[in-house]
Design an enzyme around this catalytic site. Structure first.
Site, mmCIF file in Angstrom:
data_model
loop_
_atom_site.group_PDB
_atom_site.id
_atom_site.type_symbol
_atom_site.label_atom_id
_atom_site.label_comp_id
_atom_site.label_asym_id
_atom_site.label_seq_id
_atom_site.Cartn_x
_atom_site.Cartn_y
_atom_site.Cartn_z
ATOM 1 N N GLY A 1 0.817 -1.219 0.000
ATOM 2 C CA GLY A 1 0.000 0.000 0.000
ATOM 3 C C GLY A 1 0.847 1.263 0.000
ATOM 4 C CB THR A 2 -0.278 4.773 -0.182
ATOM 5 O OG1 THR A 2 -0.939 4.616 -1.437
ATOM 6 C CG2 THR A 2 0.279 6.169 -0.076
ATOM 7 C CB ILE A 3 1.635 2.845 4.669
ATOM 8 C CG1 ILE A 3 2.451 3.162 5.922
ATOM 9 C CG2 ILE A 3 1.465 1.338 4.491
ATOM 10 C CD1 ILE A 3 1.767 2.807 7.233
#
Ligand SMILES: NC(=O)C[C@H](N)C(=O)O
Length: 161
Positions: A9-11
């Protein structure tokens, strides 16, 4: 001790629109983000997936659940993309596991200087203090239980239903 399970994910700074690119990551590790956040809590980390959450499927959710149930720890922090974070939270909530499971992620790539990733990690870790067993989303200084959370796409935040 907090058991952190990471899924992409973006994290983690993953940026791709093409499912065939999954697993190809020039991102940032949760470990590095925790260091940036100034985290002092003890944790262990398992990176089990490397996917934009659009491509998280039921098989992946079962893998996540199995990792959680076989963990010897009762505090689980699951890092996950925001697009299907609610779906994964709902699935885990339906299993009624006797653990405190917190999902967090980021809206701004973890590789960007202005990312919300370290703040969200810090907030999620601090949230274990006040929570009983159950499944929660902890993002943007808000903790929501799995059954009362939705992503507000235009405001880039999670809100109650
Ligand atoms: N903010 C995000 O995490 C979106 C991301 N592309 C995802 O994996 O869902």
């Amino acid at each position: 001790m907090i058991h952190i399970i990471s899924t992409g994910g973006t994290i983690e700074g993953l940026e791709y629109d093409d499912p065939n690119k999954k697993g190809v990551s020039n991102g940032i590790s949760i470990q590095d983000l925790l260091q940036i956040s100034g985290n002092e809590e003890k944790y262990c980390l398992d990176k089990i997936l490397d996917k934009d959450s659009r491509f998280i499927n039921q098989e992946d959710r079962i893998t996540i659940a199995n990792t959680i149930t076989s963990s010897t720890h009762s505090k689980i922090l699951l890092t996950h993309g925001t697009i299907t974070m609610v779906e994964t939270a709902k699935y885990l909530g339906s299993l009624e596991l006797d653990k405190t499971i917190i999902l967090t992620g980021a809206f701004i790539l973890g590789t960007q200087p202005n990312t919300d990733a370290p703040d969200n990690l810090k907030f999620a870790i601090a949230s274990f203090e006040n929570l009983n067993s159950g499944v929660y989303i902890a993002m943007n200084n808000t903790v929501l239980p799995w059954y009362n959370a939705k992503k507000n796409v235009s405001k880039n935040r999670f809100e109650p239903l």
